[in-house]
Design an enzyme around this catalytic site. Structure first.
Site: not given
Ligand code: NAI
Ligand code: MG
Length: 488
Positions: A194, A268, A302, A399
């Site tokens: 996804k 991660e 990240c 972050e």
């Molecule tokens: P997120 O963690 O909500 O999204 C990442 C993925 O998880 C997306 O595909 C999303 O649709 C999915 N997702 C969301 N809620 C879920 C759930 N309950 N169960 C399973 N999958 C779920 O990240 P978001 O909201 O886009 O960004 C928020 C913060 O997260 C950012 O400001 C940043 O600090 C951090 N982040 C860190 C990343 C990394 O590479 N470590 C990448 C993206 C965001």
């Protein structure tokens, strides 16, 4: 306090002429279905959502929203493909399919790069030179392991896990898909992937490519949707392994949901990396490394070097040089080859970043931003530097995931180690010094999964990547990355 550089102190006598990458050669459908069992299908709910270009807020395409019934159909297809075909295939044959995907990504690299920049807002220079070549490199690398797993883990009888559910974020859309798919397929698993809701297009182009590569139906299924779709994947009992990259918040939700089930899990998550500049460092090189570590790619990384620690003797010089360099960074059209900082990925992310700019000033830190104008439409943030920060400030602890750097100074190595490790995260760090002994000394003491010395944000498929503490667990890349997809 906010300090803006006066435009008059910036030499405006020269400017780069626009050098836009052509987007004529890309093909996008106006609407994408779900890629299940080798075909694009309508979502059961009939629901679609828009994916937009964050640089101009224009709609690029509609993509399907998968619900629990779609997830179930994809899991059935993946299980069938696993039982009937993929787990029985000779490993060398599996390797050939993975290799073919790598070759085809290379052939379509230009199209992938342009779509990545359109959908996610990252500079074309990055998508062209980093994202797409590295994605291909991961498939090439893991193709090579497919028939050598017994040598990777001698005497341990490596076997695939079954069906893997993989959930990825928006900051490196195709690259994260490659990090997840390549090892899973090479090890003999079938998958449901996804992509993030703001950047689904390169994953959908990858689905088309996988169709063209003649992969047996059901081996790779690509489902679009937001958090609810991700949660449905996590809940699905027919899945044997969950791999997630994204926020620590969602990582914790997933860990709870998976606890007590048979599902294996790798996470991660976020980071708040320390980039440490010692007095004997090559200063100009370090300044360029700091810029690369936090400003390029809008800080949507990240492992971004979002905390800068400078030794007192060179702090004035480093900060001055950094400010001068920040004035020459080009913020704007992601498709322009001169652009250093593209669009912020989404309105939500821009609001998050802006809230931290406010918090930082309220906490008493001094904020510096170059004064140049930003485009009117789209989501933009100037490169930002905070000085006069404290360990206790939220901008040094949390972050931000944007082009925002918090600077602190230090006197001794003991002091910087204590400060750098004082965070819930432990994904990455950087060290800048002329002395090898100091590099080894610091890397022993820093609690971070990846530490760069006199460089930053360098990646290679042969090197494992992953974190400590709240940055998650499990490793991706290298031989270590195979373990996540094998029963040993
Ligand atoms: P997120 O963690 O909500 O999204 C990442 C993925 O998880 C997306 O595909 C999303 O649709 C999915 N997702 C969301 N809620 C879920 C759930 N309950 N169960 C399973 N999958 C779920 O990240 P978001 O909201 O886009 O960004 C928020 C913060 O997260 C950012 O400001 C940043 O600090 C951090 N982040 C860190 C990343 C990394 O590479 N470590 C990448 C993206 C965001
Ligand atoms: Mg988009």
């Amino acid at each position: 306090m906010t300090e803006h550089s006066s435009p008059l102190t910036f030499d405006t006598s020269w400017q780069y002429a626009p050098a836009p990458e052509s987007a004529d050669h890309i093909s996008l459908k106006s609407r994408y279905g779900l890629f299940i069992d080798g075909k694009f299908r309508k979502p059961r709910s009939g629901k679609y959502f828009d994916t937009i270009n964050p640089a101009n807020e224009e709609k690029l395409a509609e993509v399907a929203e998968a619900d629990a019934a779609d997830v179930e159909a994809a899991v059935k297809a993946a299980r069938r493909a696993y039982d009937k075909y993929w787990s029985k295939l000779k490993p060398a044959e599996r390797g050939k399919y993975v290799y073919r995907i790598a070759r085809m990504i290379q052939e379509k690299a230009r199209e992938f790069a342009v779509i990545e920049s359109l959908d996610g807002g990252k500079p074309i220079r990055e998508s062209k030179s980093v994202d797409i070549p590295l994605a291909a490199a991961h498939f090439f690398y893991y193709a090579g392991w497919a028939d050598k797993l017994a040598y990777a883990f001698p005497g341990r009888d490596p076997r695939p896990l079954g069906v893997a559910g993989q959930i990825i974020p928006w900051n490196f859309p195709l690259l994260m898909a490659a990090w997840k798919l390549a090892p899973a397929l090479a090890c003999g698993n079938t998958v449901l992937l996804k992509p993030a809701e703001t950047t689904p297009l390169t994953a959908l182009k990858l689905a088309e490519l996988i169709q063209e590569a003649d992969l047996p139906p059901g081996v790779v299924n690509i489902l679009t949707g937001a958090g609810e779709t991700g949660a449905a994947i996590v809940r699905q009992p027919g899945i044997d392994k969950i791999a997630f990259t994204g926020s620590t918040e969602v990582g914790k939700i997933i860990q709870k949901a998976v606890a007590g089930t048979h599902k294996k899990l790798t996470l991660e998550l976020g980071g708040k990396a320390a980039n440490i500049v010692l007095e004997d460092a090559p200063i100009d090189q370090a300044v360029e490394g700091i810029v690369n570590g936090i400003y390029f790619n809008q800080g949507h990384v990240c492992c971004a070097g979002s905390r800068l620690f400078v030794q007192e003797g060179v702090a004035g010089e480093v900060i001055q040089k950094l400010k001068t360099r920040m004035q020459t960074l080009i913020v704007g059209d992601p498709l322009d080859k001169n652009t250093d900082i593209g669009a912020i990925n989404s309105r939500t992310q821009l609001e998050t970043i802006e809230s931290y700019l406010k918090i930082g000033q309220e906490e008493g830190a001094s904020m510096y931003q170059p004064a140049y104008p930003l485009p009117e439409k789209g989501y933009w943030c100037r490169p930002t530097l905070f000085t006069d920060t404290a360990q206790s400030h939220r901008i040094t602890q949390e972050e931000i995931f944007g082009p925002v750097l918090a600077v602190q100074t230090f006197r001794t190595l003991e002091e910087v180690v204590a400060k750098a490790n004082n965070t819930p995260y432990g994904l990455s760090a950087g060290v800048w010094t002329d002395k090898g002994a100091k590099i080894f000394g610091l890397t022993q003491q820093l609690r971070a999964g990846v530490i760069w010395a006199n460089t930053y944000n360098k990646f290679d498929p042969t090197a494992p990547f992953g974190g400590y503490k709240e940055s998650g667990f499990g490793r991706e890349g290298g031989l270590h990355g195979l373990e996540a997809y094998l029963q040993l």
